[in-house]
Design a protein around this motif. Structure first.
Motif, PDB file in Angstrom:
ATOM      1  N   MET A  62       0.897  -1.060   0.083  1.00  0.00           N
ATOM      2  CA  MET A  62       0.162  -0.082   0.164  1.00  0.00           C
ATOM      3  C   MET A  62       0.893   1.114  -0.018  1.00  0.00           C
ATOM      4  O   MET A  62       2.307   1.063   0.127  1.00  0.00           O
ATOM      5  CB  MET A  62      -1.024   0.113   1.302  1.00  0.00           C
ATOM      6  N   ALA A  63       0.402   2.309  -0.155  1.00  0.00           N
ATOM      7  CA  ALA A  63       1.165   3.705  -0.144  1.00  0.00           C
ATOM      8  C   ALA A  63       1.340   4.102   1.345  1.00  0.00           C
ATOM      9  O   ALA A  63       0.816   3.522   2.185  1.00  0.00           O
ATOM     10  CB  ALA A  63       0.043   4.871  -0.871  1.00  0.00           C
ATOM     11  N   HIS A  64       2.422   4.686   1.325  1.00  0.00           N
ATOM     12  CA  HIS A  64       2.803   5.295   2.691  1.00  0.00           C
ATOM     13  C   HIS A  64       3.072   6.708   2.771  1.00  0.00           C
ATOM     14  O   HIS A  64       3.689   7.214   1.807  1.00  0.00           O
ATOM     15  CB  HIS A  64       4.161   4.317   3.164  1.00  0.00           C
ATOM     16  N   PRO A  65       3.218   7.227   3.804  1.00  0.00           N
ATOM     17  CA  PRO A  65       3.749   8.727   3.884  1.00  0.00           C
ATOM     18  C   PRO A  65       5.004   9.153   3.084  1.00  0.00           C
ATOM     19  O   PRO A  65       5.938   8.452   3.143  1.00  0.00           O
ATOM     20  CB  PRO A  65       3.688   9.098   5.296  1.00  0.00           C
ATOM     21  N   SER A  66       4.840  10.305   2.569  1.00  0.00           N
ATOM     22  CA  SER A  66       6.313  10.771   1.630  1.00  0.00           C
ATOM     23  C   SER A  66       6.395   9.814   0.539  1.00  0.00           C
ATOM     24  O   SER A  66       7.847   9.972   0.248  1.00  0.00           O
ATOM     25  CB  SER A  66       7.149  11.088   2.905  1.00  0.00           C
ATOM     26  N   GLN A  67       5.806   9.108   0.233  1.00  0.00           N
ATOM     27  CA  GLN A  67       6.053   8.091  -0.766  1.00  0.00           C
ATOM     28  C   GLN A  67       6.312   8.915  -2.198  1.00  0.00           C
ATOM     29  O   GLN A  67       5.384   9.627  -2.536  1.00  0.00           O
ATOM     30  CB  GLN A  67       4.944   7.071  -0.779  1.00  0.00           C
ATOM     31  N   LEU A  68       7.291   8.433  -2.779  1.00  0.00           N
ATOM     32  CA  LEU A  68       7.441   8.975  -4.114  1.00  0.00           C
ATOM     33  C   LEU A  68       7.512   7.755  -5.405  1.00  0.00           C
ATOM     34  O   LEU A  68       7.710   6.717  -5.201  1.00  0.00           O
ATOM     35  CB  LEU A  68       8.805   9.465  -4.527  1.00  0.00           C
ATOM     36  N   GLY A  69       6.633   8.138  -6.464  1.00  0.00           N
ATOM     37  CA  GLY A  69       6.482   6.953  -7.389  1.00  0.00           C
ATOM     38  C   GLY A  69       5.113   6.080  -6.979  1.00  0.00           C
ATOM     39  O   GLY A  69       4.326   6.489  -6.181  1.00  0.00           O
ATOM     40  N   PHE A  70       5.070   5.083  -7.866  1.00  0.00           N
ATOM     41  CA  PHE A  70       3.816   3.999  -7.706  1.00  0.00           C
ATOM     42  C   PHE A  70       4.137   3.106  -6.444  1.00  0.00           C
ATOM     43  O   PHE A  70       5.151   2.979  -5.831  1.00  0.00           O
ATOM     44  CB  PHE A  70       3.712   3.471  -8.848  1.00  0.00           C
ATOM     45  N   GLN A  71       2.930   2.334  -6.111  1.00  0.00           N
ATOM     46  CA  GLN A  71       3.086   1.194  -5.286  1.00  0.00           C
ATOM     47  C   GLN A  71       4.013   0.223  -6.042  1.00  0.00           C
ATOM     48  O   GLN A  71       3.862   0.254  -6.956  1.00  0.00           O
ATOM     49  CB  GLN A  71       1.726   0.855  -4.620  1.00  0.00           C
ATOM     50  N   ASP A  72       4.483  -0.668  -4.882  1.00  0.00           N
ATOM     51  CA  ASP A  72       5.101  -1.739  -5.451  1.00  0.00           C
ATOM     52  C   ASP A  72       4.200  -2.678  -6.536  1.00  0.00           C
ATOM     53  O   ASP A  72       3.033  -3.087  -5.898  1.00  0.00           O
ATOM     54  CB  ASP A  72       5.759  -2.794  -4.366  1.00  0.00           C
ATOM     55  N   ALA A  73       4.619  -3.361  -7.690  1.00  0.00           N
ATOM     56  CA  ALA A  73       3.891  -3.912  -8.601  1.00  0.00           C
ATOM     57  C   ALA A  73       3.487  -5.427  -7.930  1.00  0.00           C
ATOM     58  O   ALA A  73       4.562  -6.105  -7.246  1.00  0.00           O
ATOM     59  CB  ALA A  73       4.648  -4.055  -9.834  1.00  0.00           C
ATOM     60  N   ALA A  74       2.392  -5.725  -8.280  1.00  0.00           N
ATOM     61  CA  ALA A  74       1.947  -7.034  -7.898  1.00  0.00           C
ATOM     62  C   ALA A  74       1.240  -7.896  -8.788  1.00  0.00           C
ATOM     63  O   ALA A  74       0.638  -9.075  -8.675  1.00  0.00           O
ATOM     64  CB  ALA A  74       1.053  -6.870  -6.696  1.00  0.00           C
ATOM     65  N   SER A  75       1.398  -7.389 -10.141  1.00  0.00           N
ATOM     66  CA  SER A  75       1.021  -8.210 -10.989  1.00  0.00           C
ATOM     67  C   SER A  75       1.849  -7.691 -12.331  1.00  0.00           C
ATOM     68  O   SER A  75       2.563  -6.622 -12.284  1.00  0.00           O
ATOM     69  CB  SER A  75      -0.381  -7.659 -11.556  1.00  0.00           C
TER      70      SER A  75
END
Length: 230
Positions: free
Chosen positions: A1-14
């Motif tokens: 899932m997204a987290h605070p101060s994240q840059l970019g997309f979430q980690d790919a799971a597909s």
């Protein structure tokens, strides 16, 4: 899932989301090179290095600024069309699930099973357990087997909704009276969160989506328990 101060997309799971990340990086690099080149041209013109009339009226310059943008568009369009085709293709799904949007919750029907249906409501903040996420957890998760192609039929009971799970690279509009379809393959086990991405009313922000990918034997055990409860 997204987290605070994240840059970019979430980690790919597909696999599709991995391709989306690669296309994003590819396009971002092209945009960066264009920005650097334009900045250099502007600075050179300010310093009068490129204001000579033989440069400004040059036939070669006109050829360059015609061919170069065309080449850039081709470099973006070809991988984009390939990715659109991959996202639209549904090949021999192992499981089909119907996701129906309501104001304001989701209901799921496993069409390959008899009587395997349930509603999925957001868990109120006061009822969350330690470690659960506010506005994202649901009382019933959509459980799917990992490494299996899953087809999702998406529709709505009342108004427009959108079934969206960023980590899986899935976003499909839920339109009343219309059955849309999308597909994904969870490449690793985990719990992946999404939310309705269409402004659908007062409680639009309170209809999350929770997809849990598990090994096949765990999915079979879960489906057996759900059928017994039904």
């Amino acid at each position: 899932m997204a987290h605070p101060s994240q840059l970019g997309f979430q980690d790919a799971a597909s696999p599709v989301m991995e391709e989306l990340l690669h296309f994003h990086d590819h396009t971002l690099m092209i945009v960066l090179l264009i920005s650097i080149f334009i900045l250099y041209i502007i600075m050179a013109m300010v310093s009068t290095k490129l204001t000579n009339k033989y440069i400004l009226d040059s036939q070669e310059i006109e050829i360059v600024w015609t061919i170069l943008p065309s080449t850039i568009l081709i470099l973006i369009a070809l991988p984009s069309l390939r990715l659109l085709y991959l996202m639209d293709e549904v090949n021999d799904p192992h499981l089909t699930i119907k996701a129906m949007g309501h104001q304001w919750y989701w209901s799921y029907e496993y069409t390959d099973y008899e009587d395997l249906t349930f509603d999925s409501y957001m868990i109120p903040t006061q009822d969350l357990s330690p470690g659960q996420f506010r506005l994202l957890e649901t009382d019933h998760r959509m459980v799917v087997p990992m490494e299996s192609p899953i087809r999702v039929l998406v529709s709505a009971e009342d108004v427009l909704h959108a079934w969206t799970v960023p980590a899986l690279g899935v976003k499909m509009d839920a339109v009343p009276g219309r059955l849309n379809q999308t597909a994904f393959l969870a490449s690793r086990p985990g719990v992946f969160y999404g939310q309705c991405s269409e402004i659908c009313g007062a409680n639009h922000s309170f209809m999350p989506i929770t997809v849990e990918a598990v090994p096949l034997k765990h999915f079979e055990s879960w489906s057996s328990l759900m059928l017994e409860d039904a």
